[in-house]
Design an enzyme around this catalytic site. Structure first.
Site, PDB file in Angstrom:
ATOM      1  N   TYR A  52       0.835  -1.203   0.000  1.00  0.00           N
ATOM      2  CA  TYR A  52       0.000   0.000   0.000  1.00  0.00           C
ATOM      3  C   TYR A  52       0.876   1.262   0.000  1.00  0.00           C
ATOM      4  O   TYR A  52       0.719   2.129  -0.862  1.00  0.00           O
ATOM      5  CB  TYR A  52      -0.888  -0.028   1.240  1.00  0.00           C
ATOM      6  CG  TYR A  52      -1.853   1.117   1.373  1.00  0.00           C
ATOM      7  CD1 TYR A  52      -3.003   1.183   0.584  1.00  0.00           C
ATOM      8  CD2 TYR A  52      -1.659   2.129   2.313  1.00  0.00           C
ATOM      9  CE1 TYR A  52      -3.914   2.228   0.724  1.00  0.00           C
ATOM     10  CE2 TYR A  52      -2.552   3.174   2.464  1.00  0.00           C
ATOM     11  CZ  TYR A  52      -3.685   3.220   1.671  1.00  0.00           C
ATOM     12  OH  TYR A  52      -4.577   4.258   1.818  1.00  0.00           O
ATOM     13  N   ASP A  53       1.828   1.318   0.945  1.00  0.00           N
ATOM     14  CA  ASP A  53       2.643   2.540   1.098  1.00  0.00           C
ATOM     15  C   ASP A  53       3.462   2.819  -0.167  1.00  0.00           C
ATOM     16  O   ASP A  53       3.452   3.924  -0.704  1.00  0.00           O
ATOM     17  CB  ASP A  53       3.616   2.401   2.270  1.00  0.00           C
ATOM     18  CG  ASP A  53       2.914   2.181   3.600  1.00  0.00           C
ATOM     19  OD1 ASP A  53       1.694   1.977   3.599  1.00  0.00           O
ATOM     20  OD2 ASP A  53       3.591   2.216   4.632  1.00  0.00           O
ATOM     21  N   VAL A  89      -9.543   1.241  13.081  1.00  0.00           N
ATOM     22  CA  VAL A  89      -9.695   1.338  14.525  1.00  0.00           C
ATOM     23  C   VAL A  89     -11.043   1.929  14.939  1.00  0.00           C
ATOM     24  O   VAL A  89     -11.677   1.410  15.859  1.00  0.00           O
ATOM     25  CB  VAL A  89      -8.494   2.093  15.147  1.00  0.00           C
ATOM     26  CG1 VAL A  89      -8.455   3.554  14.754  1.00  0.00           C
ATOM     27  CG2 VAL A  89      -8.484   1.934  16.636  1.00  0.00           C
ATOM     28  N   VAL A  90     -11.503   2.977  14.267  1.00  0.00           N
ATOM     29  CA  VAL A  90     -12.750   3.617  14.704  1.00  0.00           C
ATOM     30  C   VAL A  90     -13.921   2.645  14.533  1.00  0.00           C
ATOM     31  O   VAL A  90     -14.716   2.430  15.467  1.00  0.00           O
ATOM     32  CB  VAL A  90     -13.006   4.928  13.921  1.00  0.00           C
ATOM     33  CG1 VAL A  90     -14.384   5.486  14.247  1.00  0.00           C
ATOM     34  CG2 VAL A  90     -11.928   5.961  14.238  1.00  0.00           C
ATOM     35  N   GLY A 129      -1.345   0.751  23.151  1.00  0.00           N
ATOM     36  CA  GLY A 129      -2.280   1.834  22.838  1.00  0.00           C
ATOM     37  C   GLY A 129      -1.644   3.213  22.902  1.00  0.00           C
ATOM     38  O   GLY A 129      -2.347   4.223  22.844  1.00  0.00           O
ATOM     39  N   ARG A 150       1.235   9.851  14.286  1.00  0.00           N
ATOM     40  CA  ARG A 150       0.815  10.449  13.008  1.00  0.00           C
ATOM     41  C   ARG A 150      -0.042  11.679  13.269  1.00  0.00           C
ATOM     42  O   ARG A 150      -1.031  11.617  13.986  1.00  0.00           O
ATOM     43  CB  ARG A 150       0.028   9.433  12.184  1.00  0.00           C
ATOM     44  CG  ARG A 150      -0.317   9.961  10.812  1.00  0.00           C
ATOM     45  CD  ARG A 150      -1.103   8.974   9.996  1.00  0.00           C
ATOM     46  NE  ARG A 150      -0.331   7.837   9.590  1.00  0.00           N
ATOM     47  CZ  ARG A 150      -0.870   6.640   9.370  1.00  0.00           C
ATOM     48  NH1 ARG A 150      -2.148   6.460   9.544  1.00  0.00           N
ATOM     49  NH2 ARG A 150      -0.119   5.645   8.973  1.00  0.00           N
TER      50      ARG A 150
HETATM   51  P1  NAD Z   1     -12.740   2.002   0.638  1.00  0.00           P
HETATM   52  O1  NAD Z   1     -12.084   0.664   0.723  1.00  0.00           O
HETATM   53  O2  NAD Z   1     -14.048   2.187   1.323  1.00  0.00           O
HETATM   54  O3  NAD Z   1     -12.934   2.456  -0.867  1.00  0.00           O
HETATM   55  C1  NAD Z   1     -12.117   2.032  -1.914  1.00  0.00           C
HETATM   56  C2  NAD Z   1     -13.015   1.715  -3.096  1.00  0.00           C
HETATM   57  O4  NAD Z   1     -12.191   1.324  -4.213  1.00  0.00           O
HETATM   58  C3  NAD Z   1     -13.975   0.563  -2.824  1.00  0.00           C
HETATM   59  O5  NAD Z   1     -15.263   0.907  -3.261  1.00  0.00           O
HETATM   60  C4  NAD Z   1     -13.380  -0.589  -3.644  1.00  0.00           C
HETATM   61  O6  NAD Z   1     -14.356  -1.531  -4.028  1.00  0.00           O
HETATM   62  C5  NAD Z   1     -12.746   0.156  -4.804  1.00  0.00           C
HETATM   63  N1  NAD Z   1     -11.642  -0.578  -5.452  1.00  0.00           N
HETATM   64  C6  NAD Z   1     -10.586  -1.184  -4.847  1.00  0.00           C
HETATM   65  N2  NAD Z   1      -9.793  -1.751  -5.762  1.00  0.00           N
HETATM   66  C7  NAD Z   1     -10.345  -1.482  -6.991  1.00  0.00           C
HETATM   67  C8  NAD Z   1      -9.998  -1.824  -8.327  1.00  0.00           C
HETATM   68  N3  NAD Z   1      -8.906  -2.549  -8.595  1.00  0.00           N
HETATM   69  N4  NAD Z   1     -10.806  -1.409  -9.330  1.00  0.00           N
HETATM   70  C9  NAD Z   1     -11.922  -0.680  -9.068  1.00  0.00           C
HETATM   71  N5  NAD Z   1     -12.311  -0.345  -7.811  1.00  0.00           N
HETATM   72  C10 NAD Z   1     -11.524  -0.743  -6.790  1.00  0.00           C
HETATM   73  O7  NAD Z   1     -11.668   3.045   1.172  1.00  0.00           O
HETATM   74  P2  NAD Z   1     -11.807   4.610   1.472  1.00  0.00           P
HETATM   75  O8  NAD Z   1     -11.531   4.786   2.904  1.00  0.00           O
HETATM   76  O9  NAD Z   1     -13.037   5.154   0.879  1.00  0.00           O
HETATM   77  O10 NAD Z   1     -10.534   5.145   0.675  1.00  0.00           O
HETATM   78  C11 NAD Z   1     -10.644   5.782  -0.580  1.00  0.00           C
HETATM   79  C12 NAD Z   1      -9.272   6.269  -1.014  1.00  0.00           C
HETATM   80  O11 NAD Z   1      -8.740   7.160  -0.052  1.00  0.00           O
HETATM   81  C13 NAD Z   1      -8.244   5.146  -1.189  1.00  0.00           C
HETATM   82  O12 NAD Z   1      -7.462   5.404  -2.329  1.00  0.00           O
HETATM   83  C14 NAD Z   1      -7.404   5.251   0.068  1.00  0.00           C
HETATM   84  O13 NAD Z   1      -6.096   4.802  -0.172  1.00  0.00           O
HETATM   85  C15 NAD Z   1      -7.450   6.745   0.348  1.00  0.00           C
HETATM   86  N6  NAD Z   1      -7.222   7.005   1.783  1.00  0.00           N
HETATM   87  C16 NAD Z   1      -8.173   6.729   2.709  1.00  0.00           C
HETATM   88  C17 NAD Z   1      -7.923   6.947   4.050  1.00  0.00           C
HETATM   89  C18 NAD Z   1      -8.941   6.678   5.116  1.00  0.00           C
HETATM   90  O14 NAD Z   1      -8.648   6.877   6.305  1.00  0.00           O
HETATM   91  N7  NAD Z   1     -10.133   6.271   4.808  1.00  0.00           N
HETATM   92  C19 NAD Z   1      -6.671   7.443   4.447  1.00  0.00           C
HETATM   93  C20 NAD Z   1      -5.711   7.677   3.463  1.00  0.00           C
HETATM   94  C21 NAD Z   1      -6.003   7.480   2.135  1.00  0.00           C
HETATM   95  N1  UDP Z   2      -5.850  -0.535  16.087  1.00  0.00           N
HETATM   96  C1  UDP Z   2      -6.198  -1.037  17.342  1.00  0.00           C
HETATM   97  N2  UDP Z   2      -7.272  -1.861  17.415  1.00  0.00           N
HETATM   98  C2  UDP Z   2      -8.018  -2.224  16.348  1.00  0.00           C
HETATM   99  C3  UDP Z   2      -7.666  -1.706  15.065  1.00  0.00           C
HETATM  100  C4  UDP Z   2      -6.562  -0.866  14.986  1.00  0.00           C
HETATM  101  O1  UDP Z   2      -5.560  -0.744  18.361  1.00  0.00           O
HETATM  102  O2  UDP Z   2      -8.983  -2.998  16.511  1.00  0.00           O
HETATM  103  C5  UDP Z   2      -4.699   0.387  16.001  1.00  0.00           C
HETATM  104  C6  UDP Z   2      -3.687   0.050  14.908  1.00  0.00           C
HETATM  105  O3  UDP Z   2      -2.704  -0.839  15.409  1.00  0.00           O
HETATM  106  C7  UDP Z   2      -3.110   1.427  14.596  1.00  0.00           C
HETATM  107  C8  UDP Z   2      -4.297   2.383  14.824  1.00  0.00           C
HETATM  108  O4  UDP Z   2      -5.208   1.656  15.633  1.00  0.00           O
HETATM  109  O5  UDP Z   2      -2.089   1.748  15.514  1.00  0.00           O
HETATM  110  C9  UDP Z   2      -4.977   2.817  13.536  1.00  0.00           C
HETATM  111  O6  UDP Z   2      -5.259   1.654  12.786  1.00  0.00           O
HETATM  112  P1  UDP Z   2      -6.075   1.705  11.399  1.00  0.00           P
HETATM  113  O7  UDP Z   2      -6.012   0.341  10.818  1.00  0.00           O
HETATM  114  O8  UDP Z   2      -7.394   2.314  11.658  1.00  0.00           O
HETATM  115  O9  UDP Z   2      -5.271   2.754  10.506  1.00  0.00           O
HETATM  116  P2  UDP Z   2      -3.717   2.925  10.124  1.00  0.00           P
HETATM  117  O10 UDP Z   2      -2.868   2.024  10.979  1.00  0.00           O
HETATM  118  O11 UDP Z   2      -3.670   2.575   8.685  1.00  0.00           O
HETATM  119  O12 UDP Z   2      -3.461   4.340  10.414  1.00  0.00           O
END
Ligand code: NAD
Ligand code: UDP
Length: 309
Positions: free
Chosen positions: A143-144, A185-186, A205, A273
């Site tokens: 992902y990263d 987490v939420v 935590g 973060r």
């Molecule tokens: P989500 O998983 O709810 O939405 C992602 C959507 O993309 C889903 O509807 C999934 O079905 C679709 N998808 C995945 N792979 C696909 C593919 N190969 N072809 C077509 N569709 C595909 O996630 P989200 O939280 O709504 O995130 C949306 C975007 O925002 C993502 O790119 C994510 O990386 C970015 N983002 C989200 C967060 C967050 O906290 N929610 C944080 C950082 C970045």
């Molecule tokens: N986390 C947790 N309990 C859970 C899910 C997540 O303590 O049931 C922690 C996780 O290890 C991370 C933080 O909550 O430190 C945020 O996790 P999330 O997967 O929501 O997002 P990201 O790690 O991608 O920021």
């Protein structure tokens, strides 16, 4: 305008589509429904300005649009680690094809990048200039590093092909429509507290995150898309909490008797973060407006409704 939203049936995408439809745009929602769901966009299915396209962005597609919000990619570690190679293909091939589409029809292109490009940051809070600390062979790398290449692709299409790009680095976002089994987490804490199950705190935590309510995030994305600043730009809420504080907050809001259990910290889990949003304030006139307590209340209501509580 005719606007394509990839990942439009997902959590953030569907909220974005609500806003775009309300503004009277023609919206094309493209999704393969990996983590997205039709119920998120149900209310628009019969609307003459709305079109749903089931498509996987790892295959090319031809569409004629004015703007592309490129969000398609699973965002939760549980889902993006389920098939890591597919996650890389989605970020690399998928972004390449969507940039190609934008180039062909001269559409403006916004990439939903992530705070994960900073990895486990040793600079705090994170400004956009910080180059990050990502483990390129770890479990989060699909992902990263995928998102880092996606940003590189966007900037090369900008330099080489003059594609009109925007790059948003999104920090942890929450709100209604997060999946019940999302693993983030939420949603985990709320679902666990509502079901009377113990809240699973990973590690001790003490790791921190900063949580942005989805309506604020969508507002930031739309300002970026329609402004002149290219980015990359952090969009997130600078309010920083330890995961233990978040667990206790949700415990108090739903069920003060709910138990907390401690589970092992996942590999490469970032210790801290927090976005530096100086650029978003300066260039977009944007800052979040929904406090965590208020956003959690709205999110809890949505989960209660869906879980039939
Ligand atoms: P989500 O998983 O709810 O939405 C992602 C959507 O993309 C889903 O509807 C999934 O079905 C679709 N998808 C995945 N792979 C696909 C593919 N190969 N072809 C077509 N569709 C595909 O996630 P989200 O939280 O709504 O995130 C949306 C975007 O925002 C993502 O790119 C994510 O990386 C970015 N983002 C989200 C967060 C967050 O906290 N929610 C944080 C950082 C970045
Ligand atoms: N986390 C947790 N309990 C859970 C899910 C997540 O303590 O049931 C922690 C996780 O290890 C991370 C933080 O909550 O430190 C945020 O996790 P999330 O997967 O929501 O997002 P990201 O790690 O991608 O920021």
């Amino acid at each position: 305008m005719r606007i394509l939203v990839t990942g439009g049936a997902g959590f953030i995408g569907s909220h974005l589509i609500d806003r775009l439809m309300e503004q009277g745009h023609e919206v094309l929602c493209l999704d393969n429904f990996y983590t997205g769901h039709k119920r998120n966009i149900l209310k628009w299915l019969d609307h003459p300005y709305f079109e749903l396209i089931r498509h996987d962005i790892t295959e090319p597609i031809r569409l004629e649009v004015d703007q592309v919000y490129h969000l398609a990619c699973p965002a939760s570690p549980v889902h993006y680690q389920f098939n890591p190679v597919k996650t890389i293909k989605t970020n690399v091939l998928g972004t390449l094809y969507m940039l190609g589409l934008a180039k062909r029809v001269q559409a403006r292109f916004l990439l939903a990048s992530t705070s994960e490009v900073y990895g486990d940051p040793d600079v705090h809070p994170q400004p956009e200039e910080y180059r990050g600390n990502v483990n390129c062979t770890g479990l989060r790398a699909c992902y990263d590093e995928g998102k880092r290449v996606a940003e590189t692709l966007a900037f090369e299409y900008y330099r080489e092909h003059k594609v009109d790009i925007r790059v948003a680095r999104i920090f942890n976002t929450y709100g209604p429509r997060m999946l019940e089994n999302d693993g983030r987490v939420v949603s985990n804490f709320i679902v666990q507290a509502l079901k009377g199950e113990p809240l699973t705190v990973y590690g001790d935590g003490s790791q921190t995150r900063s949580f942005c309510y989805v309506s604020d995030l969508v507002d930031g994305l739309m300002r970026l898309m329609n402004g002149e600043y290219i980015g990359p730009i952090n969009i997130g809420n600078p309010g920083e909490y330890t995961i233990l504080e978040l667990a206790q907050k949700i415990q108090n809001m739903i069920n003060p008797d709910a138990e907390l259990v401690y589970k092992p910290l996942p590999e490469d889990d970032p210790k801290q973060r927090q976005p530096d949003i100086t650029k978003a304030k300066t260039w977009l006139g944007w800052q979040p407006t929904v406090p965590l307590n208020e956003g959690l209340k709205l999110t809890i209501e949505d989960f209660k409704h869906r879980l039939g509580k």
